[in-house]
Structure formats: C-alpha cells, structure tokens
Design a protein around this motif. Structure first.
Motif, mmCIF file in Angstrom:
data_model
loop_
_atom_site.group_PDB
_atom_site.id
_atom_site.type_symbol
_atom_site.label_atom_id
_atom_site.label_comp_id
_atom_site.label_asym_id
_atom_site.label_seq_id
_atom_site.Cartn_x
_atom_site.Cartn_y
_atom_site.Cartn_z
ATOM 1 N N VAL A 110 -9.700 64.228 41.290
ATOM 2 C CA VAL A 110 -9.838 65.036 42.510
ATOM 3 C C VAL A 110 -9.520 64.182 43.737
ATOM 4 C CG1 VAL A 110 -11.461 66.354 43.946
ATOM 5 C CG2 VAL A 110 -11.560 66.555 41.464
ATOM 6 N N LEU A 111 -10.017 62.934 43.727
ATOM 7 C CA LEU A 111 -9.774 62.025 44.853
ATOM 8 C C LEU A 111 -8.277 61.739 45.006
ATOM 9 C CD1 LEU A 111 -12.674 59.469 44.274
ATOM 10 C CD2 LEU A 111 -12.595 61.274 45.978
ATOM 11 N N THR A 112 -7.604 61.542 43.892
ATOM 12 C CA THR A 112 -6.157 61.278 43.931
ATOM 13 C C THR A 112 -5.417 62.460 44.546
ATOM 14 O OG1 THR A 112 -6.407 59.965 41.913
ATOM 15 C CG2 THR A 112 -4.171 60.584 42.510
ATOM 16 N N ASN A 113 -5.830 63.691 44.144
ATOM 17 C CA ASN A 113 -5.214 64.895 44.729
ATOM 18 C C ASN A 113 -5.439 64.949 46.232
ATOM 19 O OD1 ASN A 113 -4.269 65.818 42.318
ATOM 20 N ND2 ASN A 113 -5.989 67.162 41.905
ATOM 21 N N MET A 114 -6.649 64.567 46.660
ATOM 22 C CA MET A 114 -6.975 64.584 48.090
ATOM 23 C C MET A 114 -6.072 63.644 48.885
ATOM 24 S SD MET A 114 -11.063 64.603 48.351
ATOM 25 C CE MET A 114 -12.035 65.886 47.600
ATOM 26 N N LEU A 115 -5.803 62.482 48.297
ATOM 27 C CA LEU A 115 -4.968 61.498 48.997
ATOM 28 C C LEU A 115 -3.533 62.004 49.156
ATOM 29 C CD1 LEU A 115 -6.267 58.226 47.288
ATOM 30 C CD2 LEU A 115 -6.653 58.911 49.658
ATOM 31 N N GLN A 116 -3.136 62.912 48.251
ATOM 32 C CA GLN A 116 -1.767 63.436 48.302
ATOM 33 C C GLN A 116 -1.680 64.733 49.094
ATOM 34 O OE1 GLN A 116 -1.020 63.767 44.133
ATOM 35 N NE2 GLN A 116 -0.702 61.583 43.828
ATOM 36 N N ASP A 117 -2.822 65.378 49.323
ATOM 37 C CA ASP A 117 -2.829 66.686 49.983
ATOM 38 C C ASP A 117 -3.773 66.643 51.187
ATOM 39 O OD1 ASP A 117 -3.256 69.319 50.775
ATOM 40 O OD2 ASP A 117 -3.056 70.107 48.746
ATOM 41 N N GLU A 118 -3.184 66.607 52.378
ATOM 42 C CA GLU A 118 -3.990 66.441 53.594
ATOM 43 C C GLU A 118 -4.961 67.615 53.801
ATOM 44 O OE1 GLU A 118 -3.417 65.775 58.385
ATOM 45 O OE2 GLU A 118 -1.660 65.645 57.080
ATOM 46 N N ALA A 119 -4.501 68.834 53.471
ATOM 47 C CA ALA A 119 -5.354 70.021 53.666
ATOM 48 C C ALA A 119 -6.586 69.954 52.767
ATOM 49 C CB ALA A 119 -4.557 71.284 53.360
ATOM 50 N N LEU A 120 -6.370 69.491 51.531
ATOM 51 C CA LEU A 120 -7.471 69.359 50.563
ATOM 52 C C LEU A 120 -8.482 68.319 51.057
ATOM 53 C CD1 LEU A 120 -8.157 70.519 47.722
ATOM 54 C CD2 LEU A 120 -7.083 68.493 46.747
ATOM 55 N N LEU A 121 -7.959 67.211 51.570
ATOM 56 C CA LEU A 121 -8.835 66.149 52.079
ATOM 57 C C LEU A 121 -9.632 66.640 53.293
ATOM 58 C CD1 LEU A 121 -9.808 63.189 52.136
ATOM 59 C CD2 LEU A 121 -7.846 62.650 53.569
ATOM 60 N N THR A 122 -8.958 67.324 54.203
ATOM 61 C CA THR A 122 -9.636 67.836 55.404
ATOM 62 C C THR A 122 -10.772 68.775 55.025
ATOM 63 O OG1 THR A 122 -7.560 67.692 56.624
ATOM 64 C CG2 THR A 122 -9.271 69.063 57.593
ATOM 65 N N ALA A 123 -10.503 69.677 54.061
ATOM 66 C CA ALA A 123 -11.530 70.640 53.623
ATOM 67 C C ALA A 123 -12.722 69.910 53.005
ATOM 68 C CB ALA A 123 -10.924 71.609 52.609
ATOM 69 N N ALA A 124 -12.430 68.888 52.179
ATOM 70 C CA ALA A 124 -13.504 68.132 51.517
ATOM 71 C C ALA A 124 -14.322 67.345 52.537
ATOM 72 C CB ALA A 124 -12.905 67.190 50.475
ATOM 73 N N VAL A 125 -13.656 66.777 53.531
ATOM 74 C CA VAL A 125 -14.357 66.006 54.573
ATOM 75 C C VAL A 125 -15.271 66.937 55.371
ATOM 76 C CG1 VAL A 125 -14.048 64.737 56.746
ATOM 77 C CG2 VAL A 125 -12.658 64.146 54.762
ATOM 78 N N GLU A 126 -14.780 68.149 55.675
ATOM 79 C CA GLU A 126 -15.606 69.117 56.424
ATOM 80 C C GLU A 126 -16.850 69.494 55.620
ATOM 81 O OE1 GLU A 126 -15.661 70.153 59.581
ATOM 82 O OE2 GLU A 126 -14.168 68.580 59.730
ATOM 83 N N LYS A 127 -16.656 69.721 54.302
ATOM 84 C CA LYS A 127 -17.805 70.031 53.431
ATOM 85 C C LYS A 127 -18.812 68.888 53.460
ATOM 86 C CE LYS A 127 -15.807 72.980 49.812
ATOM 87 N NZ LYS A 127 -15.499 73.016 48.380
ATOM 88 N N ALA A 128 -18.294 67.678 53.331
ATOM 89 C CA ALA A 128 -19.173 66.504 53.303
ATOM 90 C C ALA A 128 -19.901 66.349 54.643
ATOM 91 C CB ALA A 128 -18.361 65.248 52.984
ATOM 92 N N ARG A 129 -19.200 66.618 55.760
ATOM 93 C CA ARG A 129 -19.837 66.519 57.088
ATOM 94 C C ARG A 129 -20.968 67.533 57.227
ATOM 95 N NH1 ARG A 129 -16.805 67.448 61.944
ATOM 96 N NH2 ARG A 129 -18.509 66.413 62.998
#
Length: 216
Positions: free
Chosen positions: A40-59
């Motif tokens: 999942v982390l690898t996908n996040m590093l390749q997909d900015e939208a996925l990373l942004t969504a995950a960061v918002e959830k974590a925040r």
C-alpha cells in the motif's frame, strides 16, 4: 532485516513528501502510515492522490486522538460522549489502516464497554492490535462461509451489486441497470476481481454493451 531496511527507505520517502505541507506533524503522520502494508505504501509513493487521501485520514485520526485524550482525563464527561460520537471517532481511526472492512471492524470494537473504546481511541498501539485481531476473525469467518455455503450469499451478492452499479454507472449511466444485471450472473470471485481491477471492469462493460446492442 531486509524488510526493516525497506520500511526505513519507505519511511524516508514518505517523510520527504509529507514534510513540505505538514512539517510539524510529518513525523507522526509518517509513523502512522508506516503501519500500513508495504504494498500500500509503495502505491502511495507512486500515486499522489492516494497519498494525499491517506495523509488526510491520518491527520483526522491524529486530531481525534488528541481531542479524545483530553476527554479520557475527565471521567465525568465520558457519559456525555455519545455512542454515535465514539463510533465516528473510532471509524476514522480504523479507516486509516485501509483494511477494506472499516465498518465491520468498528462495529466489532464498539461491542466493548465505553471505557475500553475510549482507551482504544487514545492508545494507537492497542488499537492496532485490536484491528489486526478483528481482521483475522473476519478472514476466518469468510473462510468458514466459503466452506459451508453461508446463507448470507444473497446478501453478499446484493452488496457486490451495489458497488458494481456505482462503478458501471460512471462508465455507462444510460445502461447501468442492464449491464450490472448481466455482470451479476458471474460468480462472486470474478465480481470481486472486476471491483478491484478497473481495466477488467471496463472490458466487461464493453462486452455487455456489445451484447445489449446485438439484442436491440
């Protein structure tokens, strides 16, 4: 040892991407995301939208933990924290783990008494243990259902149908009902694949569209 090295590398890459926008929280947010599977982390590093969504959830989860730790200090206020409010806060935290079963796992955890739930909200390592355990139970239940031919097969198909319809509607709003009906004749495993792989879904929808044109 290699796995630890990989995790460290992923952590450094995540931190570098998160820091510019969330410099004060970057360390904590990176730590929370590192609890997710490496794939999942690898996908996040390749997909900015996925990373942004995950960061918002974590925040959001981080804010809830900070707010709730204040509530747990005041036992008299516990009574005023409604079950709905606790459920919403717990769901936000559980959803960070991207298990695909956030709703079910939240429901399982909410069966505990209020003090136990409040403890989960303020202790991320305890929450992680409980989420892992709940996920394991759900997987075991799924295996048993597959082996025993569960009576809830019809319900599962309904749920798949709802998910499928919403995706098909984006591709062909005019024929979404007919196409979804045709696709639901496939077995559940094939349907799960369509839900997981958008390109496979597009191919299946095109085939169904061709079939509809032939019939008309």
């Amino acid at each position: 040892m290699d796995e630890d090295d990989d995790l460290e590398t992923l952590g450094e890459q995540l931190y570098t991407l998160i820091y510019p926008k969330h410099n004060e929280e970057a360390g904590k947010l990176t730590g929370m995301l590192l609890e997710l599977p490496a794939s999942v982390l690898t996908n996040m590093l390749q997909d900015e939208a996925l990373l942004t969504a995950a960061v918002e959830k974590a925040r959001r989860a981080l804010q809830l933990v900070q707010e709730t730790s204040g509530v747990t200090c005041k036992h008299e206020d516990d009574a005023s924290a409604s079950s709905d409010s606790l459920g919403e806060q717990l769901f936000e935290l559980v959803d960070v783990y991207n298990t695909g079963h956030s709703q079910k796992i939240t429901g399982m955890l909410l069966e505990q008494d209020k003090d136990a739930v409040l403890q989960l909200l303020s202790d991320s390592s305890l929450l992680e243990e409980q989420v892992t355990l709940a996920l394991k139970i759900l997987k075991e239940q799924k295996t048993e259902e597959t082996e025993n031919g569960s009576p809830s097969d019809a319900e599962d198909k309904d749920r798949l149908g709802e998910k499928l319809f919403s995706l098909v509607e984006e591709l062909d709003p005019l024929h979404a009902n007919d196409i979804t009906g045709m696709l639901l004749e496939m077995n559940p495993a094939a349907l799960q694949q369509l839900l997981a792989d958008h390109s496979m879904l597009e191919v299946a929808v095109k085939k169904a569209q061709s079939a509809l044109e032939t019939e008309s």
